[in-house]
Design an enzyme around this catalytic site. Structure first.
Site, PDB file in Angstrom:
ATOM      1  N   GLY A  13     -48.962 119.418  22.036  1.00  0.00           N
ATOM      2  CA  GLY A  13     -49.223 120.155  21.293  1.00  0.00           C
ATOM      3  C   GLY A  13     -48.173 119.544  21.317  1.00  0.00           C
ATOM      4  N   GLY A 115     -47.954 113.784  26.283  1.00  0.00           N
ATOM      5  CA  GLY A 115     -46.332 114.357  27.615  1.00  0.00           C
ATOM      6  C   GLY A 115     -47.736 113.941  28.299  1.00  0.00           C
ATOM      7  N   ASP A 116     -47.037 114.626  30.161  1.00  0.00           N
ATOM      8  CA  ASP A 116     -47.827 114.144  31.182  1.00  0.00           C
ATOM      9  C   ASP A 116     -49.409 114.496  31.059  1.00  0.00           C
ATOM     10  OD1 ASP A 116     -47.967 117.128  31.127  1.00  0.00           O
ATOM     11  OD2 ASP A 116     -47.065 117.301  33.444  1.00  0.00           O
ATOM     12  N   SER A 118     -51.458 114.427  28.569  1.00  0.00           N
ATOM     13  CA  SER A 118     -52.284 113.684  27.667  1.00  0.00           C
ATOM     14  C   SER A 118     -52.001 112.229  28.374  1.00  0.00           C
ATOM     15  CB  SER A 118     -51.753 113.449  25.871  1.00  0.00           C
ATOM     16  OG  SER A 118     -51.499 115.530  25.498  1.00  0.00           O
ATOM     17  N   ASP A 141     -40.870 121.340  26.163  1.00  0.00           N
ATOM     18  CA  ASP A 141     -40.915 121.619  27.876  1.00  0.00           C
ATOM     19  C   ASP A 141     -39.663 120.654  28.655  1.00  0.00           C
ATOM     20  OD1 ASP A 141     -42.993 122.852  26.752  1.00  0.00           O
ATOM     21  OD2 ASP A 141     -44.420 122.067  28.501  1.00  0.00           O
ATOM     22  N   ARG A 185     -43.439 126.457  29.778  1.00  0.00           N
ATOM     23  CA  ARG A 185     -44.803 125.858  31.210  1.00  0.00           C
ATOM     24  C   ARG A 185     -44.015 126.714  32.379  1.00  0.00           C
ATOM     25  NH1 ARG A 185     -49.207 122.262  28.495  1.00  0.00           N
ATOM     26  NH2 ARG A 185     -50.575 124.343  27.781  1.00  0.00           N
ATOM     27  N   GLU A 236     -40.992 132.102  30.032  1.00  0.00           N
ATOM     28  CA  GLU A 236     -42.974 132.289  29.451  1.00  0.00           C
ATOM     29  C   GLU A 236     -43.338 132.623  31.231  1.00  0.00           C
ATOM     30  OE1 GLU A 236     -44.226 129.880  26.980  1.00  0.00           O
ATOM     31  OE2 GLU A 236     -44.597 127.812  28.269  1.00  0.00           O
TER      32      GLU A 236
END
Ligand code: F6P
Length: 361
Positions: A13, A115-116, A118, A141, A185, A236
């Site tokens: 993202g 991020g983690d 990827s 996040d 997340r 969320e």
């Protein structure tokens, strides 16, 4: 090993600050006399018959680009190359095609800004294909381990705080409770930081359970204190008290979080007759101009990532710790997923401010 040409890609993202990181990496690499190639849409551009990329020069960035959100290279958080969804509904391992694409470009090393998720996928590609890689952490996040902050988090928190600032006067004009739903997340970092900074009365995060009874009691006590409005910020991934996540299934078959604020709004009305309204901030948190903090951290990360390549240190991620950039094994950063510390400073601060942040002590 002598480096001549490196690749840079953004994956997962997007968020604000990615262009500042690309710019810094390009500047540093050019000082070392290297060529820099920007890969298009993460690794997806490598699946084309001719890999899709653009040559990056320092001068491309020094005007408006470094100030812009998003990524000029494009990104994707879908289509895992090891289980690539095909048009006929099957999945196929296309990792060899991507590795082939890397080889065609004759890159000596790759900087992955991700991020983690990827890092896990591109790390596996790199191991399989013998590609030398370093990582730069980005995620609104802020849930990657080993780094106090990732690119994009500060801008997202700033946007969420500004949303609370904007909701407060309208809440006060109409004697209402405003519920702001933010991303993150399974980690409640955005809600916790913005909730404190934006004067929320309630912060709900996935790490801490809550009850409707205690939530309504808090809103009642705000009313009794003579204040005619209240602000709630909810992450969320917060579930209903009986454990149901609020998710929606999209056309691609993926479930994404969204809508817990609607549940809370209805519950508040049902239990205590409170008039509430909801705002789901969504991707607004990822766009817009990066804050100075995101630009500064992204710049320091970009420079250090290229330094790592120059020093021959691979499979490492740059990280922000104790006011400086260090580097850590990418594997450790992925393994140490970072949620809100429920015994940490921010949760303690929230409680000391009288904020209801759930029930676990
Ligand atoms: O991981 C970053 C993030 O923005 C989350 O906070 C959010 O749940 C998700 O990505 C949204 O993903 P998408 O871009 O697929 O809508």
């Amino acid at each position: 090993m002598s480096i001549k040409k490196i690749g840079i890609l953004t994956s997962g993202g997007d968020c604000a600050g990615l262009n500042a990181a690309i710019r810094a990496a390009v500047h540093r690499a050019h000082l070392l006399g290297w060529e820099t190639i920007g890969l298009t849409n993460g690794t997806a551009g490598l699946l084309n018959a001719e890999p899709s990329y653009r040559v990056l020069k320092p001068g491309d960035f020094d005007g408006s680009v470094m100030r812009q959100g998003g990524t000029i290279l494009g990104s994707t958080n879908k289509n895992n190359p090891f289980a690539f969804p095909m048009p006929d509904g099957t999945v196929k391992d296309r990792s060899d095609e991507i590795i082939e694409g890397f080889k065609k470009l004759e890159l000596d090393a790759v900087v992955t800004i991700g991020g983690d998720g990827s890092f896990a996928i591109i790390g596996e590609l790199a191991r399989k294909g013998g590609i030398k890689m370093v990582g730069i952490p980005k995620t609104i996040d802020n849930d990657l381990g080993m780094t106090e902050v990732s690119i994009g988090f500060d801008t997202a928190v700033t946007v969420a705080t500004e949303a609370l600032d904007r909701l407060q006067p309208t809440a006060a004009s109409h004697d209402r409770v405003m519920i702001l739903e933010v991303m993150g997340r399974d980690a409640g970092h955005i809600a916790t930081s913005a909730g404190i900074a934006g004067g929320a009365d309630v912060i709900l995060i996935p790490e801490i359970t809550y009850s409707i009874e205690n939530l309504t009691a808090k809103i009642e006590s705000v009313k009794k204190s003579g204040r005619n409005f209240a602000l709630i910020i909810v992450s969320e991934a917060v579930k209903t008290p009986d454990g149901k996540p609020a998710q929606m299934e999209y056309a691609d078959g993926e479930k994404r979080y969204g809508g817990i604020s609607h549940y809370l709004c209805a519950k508040l009305a049902e239990v205590s007759g409170v008039e509430a309204r909801t705002t789901i901030l969504g991707h607004v948190q990822r766009g817009g101009a990066p804050t100075y903090t995101d630009r500064m951290i992204a710049s320091a990360f970009g420079v250090r990532a290229v330094d790592l390549i120059n020093e021959g240190k691979f499979d490492r991620m740059v990280a922000w710790q104790n006011r400086q950039v260090i580097d850590v094994p990418i594997e450790d950063a992925i393994k140490t997923y970072q949620q809100v510390d429920i015994h940490g400073t921010l949760v303690h601060t929230a409680r000391a401010l009288g904020i209801y942040i759930g029930d676990d002590e």
